[in-house]
Design an enzyme around this catalytic site. Structure first.
Site, PDB file in Angstrom:
ATOM      1  N   ALA A 162     -10.958  36.843 -45.800  1.00  0.00           N
ATOM      2  CA  ALA A 162     -10.771  35.392 -45.743  1.00  0.00           C
ATOM      3  C   ALA A 162     -11.240  34.903 -44.393  1.00  0.00           C
ATOM      4  O   ALA A 162     -11.659  35.681 -43.531  1.00  0.00           O
ATOM      5  CB  ALA A 162      -9.305  35.033 -45.965  1.00  0.00           C
ATOM      6  N   HIS A 163     -11.180  33.604 -44.213  1.00  0.00           N
ATOM      7  CA  HIS A 163     -11.468  33.027 -42.909  1.00  0.00           C
ATOM      8  C   HIS A 163     -10.316  32.128 -42.523  1.00  0.00           C
ATOM      9  O   HIS A 163      -9.628  31.552 -43.386  1.00  0.00           O
ATOM     10  CB  HIS A 163     -12.778  32.238 -42.923  1.00  0.00           C
ATOM     11  N   GLY A 164     -10.084  32.017 -41.238  1.00  0.00           N
ATOM     12  CA  GLY A 164      -9.011  31.175 -40.745  1.00  0.00           C
ATOM     13  C   GLY A 164      -9.478  30.337 -39.590  1.00  0.00           C
ATOM     14  O   GLY A 164     -10.674  30.282 -39.281  1.00  0.00           O
ATOM     15  N   GLY A 165      -8.531  29.710 -38.929  1.00  0.00           N
ATOM     16  CA  GLY A 165      -8.880  28.784 -37.855  1.00  0.00           C
ATOM     17  C   GLY A 165      -9.574  29.457 -36.693  1.00  0.00           C
ATOM     18  O   GLY A 165     -10.332  28.819 -35.971  1.00  0.00           O
ATOM     19  N   LEU A 166      -9.324  30.749 -36.476  1.00  0.00           N
ATOM     20  CA  LEU A 166      -9.889  31.421 -35.314  1.00  0.00           C
ATOM     21  C   LEU A 166     -10.902  32.494 -35.658  1.00  0.00           C
ATOM     22  O   LEU A 166     -11.467  33.115 -34.775  1.00  0.00           O
ATOM     23  CB  LEU A 166      -8.762  32.038 -34.472  1.00  0.00           C
ATOM     24  N   GLY A 167     -11.149  32.778 -36.913  1.00  0.00           N
ATOM     25  CA  GLY A 167     -12.177  33.759 -37.209  1.00  0.00           C
ATOM     26  C   GLY A 167     -12.066  34.385 -38.578  1.00  0.00           C
ATOM     27  O   GLY A 167     -11.155  34.099 -39.353  1.00  0.00           O
ATOM     28  N   TRP A 168     -13.033  35.260 -38.861  1.00  0.00           N
ATOM     29  CA  TRP A 168     -13.054  36.016 -40.103  1.00  0.00           C
ATOM     30  C   TRP A 168     -12.054  37.158 -40.031  1.00  0.00           C
ATOM     31  O   TRP A 168     -11.770  37.694 -38.965  1.00  0.00           O
ATOM     32  CB  TRP A 168     -14.448  36.595 -40.350  1.00  0.00           C
ATOM     33  N   ASP A 290       2.620  26.891 -35.174  1.00  0.00           N
ATOM     34  CA  ASP A 290       1.799  26.471 -36.322  1.00  0.00           C
ATOM     35  C   ASP A 290       2.378  27.011 -37.626  1.00  0.00           C
ATOM     36  O   ASP A 290       1.671  27.636 -38.418  1.00  0.00           O
ATOM     37  CB  ASP A 290       0.358  26.956 -36.140  1.00  0.00           C
TER      38      ASP A 290
END
Length: 752
Positions: A162-168, A290
């Site tokens: 997956a991908h998120g706010g800070l990276g893969w 968060d």
């Protein structure tokens, strides 16, 4: 743009959100990957980067934080053993690998200035790599590691999760530890200096965190960027094979056509475990910053907080903080105030609301909740509504200030919800209040006069004495001294406390209570003057003082404030029931009594209150049924059984008892085995009530029996005469003569 998938909405999806209702689209298919990844987000392009906003680092509000968390979460404890949350099956890691690892265009933003980048135009797809049109900083949304590559000579990468706010994030096998599955989390953009800083923070903090409900870090490694050759840091974390709460909520909504959230008892169970984990972080001086459903994964019977990249230390007022729209506190936007313990807990409250019911939490209600008149779930569970409103209060000082308090109140709310759903009580001893004094103020032996008093609307001053009282703070210097005064008579207790030269807060509170019990309102005010309105314990005694003084409307208003502050506690609901009953609001009083009694049968005064109100409303059967539910082990069980007999023989509203009621009362009386005098007095009431409805023997040749005699006029008169004479044998002189006169008047006419 596409049509909103909510069948009740006419809007269109623009940038991932409906332009009318503001909600994300419903899933049109079962969620595939990457529920098993320890990353924010629940689907292949579900990481809400659009909503992540940096908080200013200045002006951080200083608030006290919780004492160390008492007990860590353990596997299978969701809902404290009271809730059966369906386990989420462990997902095979290989099934979670993305087949086409692409960052959706709507989630492509510059890591430096948040400008939209990599977007398509004129039919040309957007670039996955390039330079920001606004600030010129380089961006890249392409994966940095390909399937089959080895990282640090130890981790074999299978592909993107997956991908998120800070990276893969990538799935890999750790060939140094029996080929276990791990997750590698890299940077979204290797040229983003701010992302580098955040990743370094996550690495250092993760190394300190050890909690069963927080993702574990195994290692930190570097791997060269295939385009620049620059060594990029990757955190190596445990693989969590499950689904995020965001995914579970989306799946539930998809099955229900967009209407239903997760079952509220499941949501509360998740919330309790999440608050437990946050309490652990807070006790270590860390803020999560968060919290949202996408950052909580359920695997089997356990949840895990993931994506610790937004964490910061409490004393840190410099580092940037990222929070998600819909979950961030209003003061962060209006006043530039940084994160606090209460802002972490605020986000939990928002997340619970999002999981419980559907509402536009980003646009229409960014810092508020729908009214109960708009949302049926909030109307059905008023304590849950109040809990959410306190957790998400716009005023920081009015929110929960520590995780332990929030968890305690949420547990109380859970017990109420389960009692409502399952029709049985879920009792628990309060850590804030003593048991009610209603039982201890009653006599050890049930007398008719005492039961009569219990079935009458309480005098406000007596009601105030019967209420539970706040427990003594064990950290107060005088706690031990006060414990030694527990058996001292109230008059002597007040005199003793008045003599203390330098009274502590708890001494002042106990002195106020003593004066309230002695009906000395002016004296009770004096020791309460040193407290502020923020001290709920002093406010409790002020409310009790108002009730004792007959200011029932004022008492109601004050107890309502305490109820809103302590939504999971039973004591404020009992106090409100009594205050409303004394204030002439029977329907409201009955709601509080019923809510409390259905949850916890230790509050017997609520059962008697309900019985009184049922009788006043003409619902005799409900009054008796309620009294019958007083537990066998209660020291007021005998009082309740006598009260049930009285309820059957007295008028309910304007309705006199019928033959069936009287016969049932007779059967119950014979089974009570009361002392002779009490039995005779209650028998007289029963027989007198029956005589008012009786017909002559000639008109009723085959009557039923009541207390061993025919239930016609002649039989009832003979029975009454005999009972009067039996009672006269033990009565004093004046009463004896009166009872004999009654016996003579009531006896049937005879020729001799």
């Amino acid at each position: 743009m596409n049509q909103c998938t909510d069948p009740h909405c006419t809007g269109e999806i623009d940038d991932g959100f409906c332009d009318v209702c503001g909600m994300e689209p419903l899933l049109s298919r079962p969620v595939a990957a990457p529920g098993g990844a320890a990353v924010p987000g629940g689907g292949q392009d579900s990481a809400p980067d659009l909503a992540e906003t940096e908080w200013p680092a200045t002006g951080r509000e200083s608030l006290e934080w919780a004492s160390p968390w008492a007990e860590p979460a353990t596997r299978g404890t969701l809902g404290l053993g009271m809730v059966d949350v369906p386990p989420v099956p462990y997902r095979d890691p290989q099934d979670a690998v993305m087949t086409n690892p692409v960052v959706a265009e709507r989630k492509r933003f510059c890591g430096n200035c948040s400008a939209a980048v990599g977007r398509s135009h004129d039919g040309v797809p957007g670039r996955t790599e390039g330079f920001c049109w606004s600030c010129g900083v380089e961006f890249s949304f392409a994966p940095k590691i390909s399937p089959g590559e080895w990282v640090a000579g130890q981790y074999e990468v299978l592909g993107c999760l997956a991908h998120g706010g800070l990276g893969w994030t990538y799935l890999a096998r750790d060939h140094n530890v029996d080929g276990r599955w791990v997750v590698l989390k890299g940077l979204l953009n290797s040229g983003d200096a701010e992302a580098h800083k955040t990743a370094a923070v996550e690495r250092s903090m993760l190394a300190e965190v050890e909690h069963p409900s927080i993702v574990k870090i195994h290692n930190f490694v570097r791997h060269p960027d295939p385009r620049t050759g620059e060594a990029v840091g990757h955190i190596v974390m445990e693989y969590i094979g499950g689904k995020s709460l965001g995914e579970l909520n989306q799946e539930r909504r998809a099955r229900s056509g967009g209407e239903d959230g997760l079952p509220v008892e499941h949501v509360i169970a998740y919330g309790l475990e999440a608050v437990r984990a946050l309490g652990y972080l807070h006790s270590a001086g860390l803020l999560y910053c968060d919290f949202k459903p996408e950052n909580v994964i359920q695997s089997e019977e356990q949840i895990k907080l993931i994506d610790l990249g937004g964490m910061r230390r409490m004393e840190d007022t410099v580092s940037p903080v990222y929070a998600t729209a819909g979950y961030r506190v209003p003061e962060s936007e209006l006043c530039g105030i940084g994160p606090t313990v209460s802002s972490d807990l605020y986000a939990v409250g928002r997340a619970l609301a999002v999981l419980s019911f559907r509402f536009d939490y980003v646009r229409q209600y960014p810092h508020s909740l729908p009214d109960p008149s708009e949302e049926p779930l909030l109307a059905r569970y008023p304590s849950y509504d109040r809990f959410l409103r306190r957790a998400t209060n716009p005023e920081p000082a009015l929110r929960f200030q520590d995780a332990a308090t929030m968890a305690e109140q949420l547990t109380g709310v859970l017990r109420e919800v389960l009692s409502h759903e399952r029709g049985r009580p879920y009792p628990a001893r309060s850590t804030l209040f003593s048991p009610e004094h209603f039982a201890s103020n009653a006599g050890s032996a049930a007398t008719i006069d005492e039961v009569d008093q219990m079935l009458r609307t309480p005098d406000p001053s007596a009601a105030a004495v019967d209420l539970p009282t706040p427990l003594v703070d064990p950290d107060d210097p005088a706690a031990g001294f006060l414990a030694g005064l527990s058996g001292v008579p109230t008059e002597q207790l007040a005199a003793t406390l008045e003599e203390v030269d330098d009274p502590t807060p708890e001494i002042r509170l106990m002195l106020a209570r003593a004066h309230i019990n002695l009906r000395r309102p002016e004296d009770a005010h004096v020791p309460l003057r040193m407290f502020t309105s923020q001290d709920w314990r002093a406010f409790w005694y002020l409310a009790a003082l108002a009730l004792s003084s007959g200011d029932t409307a004022g008492a109601r208003e004050q107890f309502e404030e305490i109820r809103d502050r302590l939504p999971g506690e039973a004591a404020p609901k009992l106090a409100l029931g009594m205050a409303c009953e004394c204030d002439g609001a029977p329907e409201t009083a009955a709601r509080y009594y019923a809510l409390l009694w259905n949850t916890d049968h230790a509050y017997v005064s609520a059962a008697f209150g309900l019985a009184r109100l049922y009788l006043a409303g003409g619902e005799r059967a409900e009054a008796v049924r309620t009294l019958d539910t007083v537990p066998e082990l209660s020291n007021l069980r005998a009082h309740a059984r006598i009260a049930a007999v009285e309820a059957l023989i007295t008028s309910a509203g304007s309705q006199p008892p019928g033959d069936h009621d009287l016969r049932e009362a007779g059967d119950r009386l014979e089974g009570l085995k009361l002392p002779d005098e009490s039995h005779q007095r209650l028998a007289i009431r029963l027989l007198e009530a029956a005589l008012r409805l009786a017909r002559p023997a000639a008109a009723n040749p085959h009557p039923p029996t009541l207390l061993g005699n025919p239930m016609h006029e002649e039989g009832l008169r003979r029975n009454l005469e005999h009972t009067y004479r039996m009672l006269a044998r033990t009565a004093g002189d004046a009463d004896r003569y009166a009872l004999i006169d009654r016996a003579n008047r009531i006896r049937p006419w005879t020729w001799v």
